[in-house]
Design an enzyme around this catalytic site. Structure first.
Site, PDB file in Angstrom:
ATOM      1  N   ARG A  51       0.834  -1.196   0.000  1.00  0.00           N
ATOM      2  CA  ARG A  51       0.000   0.000   0.000  1.00  0.00           C
ATOM      3  C   ARG A  51       0.877   1.258   0.000  1.00  0.00           C
ATOM      4  O   ARG A  51       2.036   1.213   0.412  1.00  0.00           O
ATOM      5  CB  ARG A  51      -0.909   0.006   1.211  1.00  0.00           C
ATOM      6  N   ASP A  53       0.696   5.536   1.099  1.00  0.00           N
ATOM      7  CA  ASP A  53      -0.051   6.467   1.946  1.00  0.00           C
ATOM      8  C   ASP A  53      -0.695   7.580   1.127  1.00  0.00           C
ATOM      9  O   ASP A  53      -0.400   7.762  -0.062  1.00  0.00           O
ATOM     10  CB  ASP A  53       0.881   7.097   2.982  1.00  0.00           C
ATOM     11  N   TYR A 111      11.910   2.851  -5.065  1.00  0.00           N
ATOM     12  CA  TYR A 111      11.202   4.103  -4.815  1.00  0.00           C
ATOM     13  C   TYR A 111      12.072   5.275  -5.258  1.00  0.00           C
ATOM     14  O   TYR A 111      13.306   5.236  -5.129  1.00  0.00           O
ATOM     15  CB  TYR A 111      10.892   4.267  -3.325  1.00  0.00           C
ATOM     16  N   ARG A 198      10.626   7.493   3.439  1.00  0.00           N
ATOM     17  CA  ARG A 198      10.493   8.901   3.814  1.00  0.00           C
ATOM     18  C   ARG A 198      11.386   9.255   5.008  1.00  0.00           C
ATOM     19  O   ARG A 198      11.893  10.380   5.099  1.00  0.00           O
ATOM     20  CB  ARG A 198       9.030   9.213   4.108  1.00  0.00           C
TER      21      ARG A 198
END
Length: 250
Positions: A51, A53, A111, A198
């Site tokens: 998933r 965010d 990412y 992050r």
């Protein structure tokens, strides 16, 4: 029944996240609603590689679903895109074996995180890059990024909300690239913990500002304490770039 593997891109700006929630617009919910229409009201669940965010984007997210409909792989994309909103794009659809699972068959993910270093913010990129107008030592950031390579316990870089007990992950590559006033951090690994990318970015930004020295990264990893790492970077700069599988790279 046939199992379909789908590669999808989406702009996460207007979504409350990927996963279906009690309230709020989600990527999963939007796609499942379209599939349900195509299946004449029959619910169809989709299962993603993971998933994302609220506010996080995807260039190469992967999900699968099972269907009894006999539609050629190349026709699925056209049919779905004709019914989906313009912030979701089906890029590729292929039939796979029943043993394939978007999440459990994945061997790694990549990412990208985009940082805009201009003095003034860009109103057209405000939802797609993190505006950071402060001075950064990019060479120090590159040096620090190299210390994440390999297999480590990434407890220091996992959200306190994470319920995962095993926090050992492997980072295959971590590059810091400059192009004009855009800084792109590209990290590829076996898997990532909740908010891990992050937090990695937020920590490297502190290195770039001189708040942390590159050599301190090793101690932060060994400390296994979230309080030791940097702040969690905003969601709007993050992109799930691709998901890797044993047969080929998506």
């Amino acid at each position: 029944m046939a199992r379909m593997k789908v590669t999808v891109a989406y702009d996460g700006t207007e979504f409350a996240g990927y996963q279906v929630q009690p309230s709020g617009r989600t990527v999963q919910g939007t796609i499942q609603a379209v599939l349900q229409k195509m299946h004449k009201g029959e619910p169809v669940g989709i299962f993603a590689s993971g998933r994302t965010d609220a506010g996080v984007h995807a260039i190469g997210q992967v999900f699968h679903f099972d269907t009894h409909m006999e539609i050629p792989s190349e026709a699925w994309g056209k049919a779905l895109n004709a019914m989906l909103p313009n912030d979701i794009l089906i890029k590729d659809v292929e039939m796979v074996s029943d043993s394939f699972h978007s999440r459990f068959s994945a061997t790694g993910k990549e990412y990208h995180y985009k940082i805009l270093r201009s003095k003034q913010p860009d109103v057209f990129q405000r939802n797609h890059m993190f505006h950071f107008p402060y001075s950064l030592n990019v060479e120090d950031m590159k040096q620090a990024a190299s210390l994440f390579l390999g297999t480590h316990d990434f407890t220091s870089f996992s959200s306190a909300k994470s319920e995962v007990e095993d926090k050992i992950r492997t980072i295959f590559a971590f590059d810091v690239e400059e192009e004009g006033n855009v800084l792109t951090l590209k990290v590829r690994g076996s898997g990532f913990l909740y908010n891990m990318v992050r937090i990695l970015v937020g920590t490297l930004l502190e290195v770039g500002q001189g708040k942390l020295k590159p050599k301190e990264i090793s101690a932060i990893i060994k400390g296994k304490d979230r309080a030791l790492a940097g702040k969690t970077a905003p969601a709007n700069g993050l992109y799930l770039f691709r998901v890797d599988y044993a047969d080929k790279t998506e």
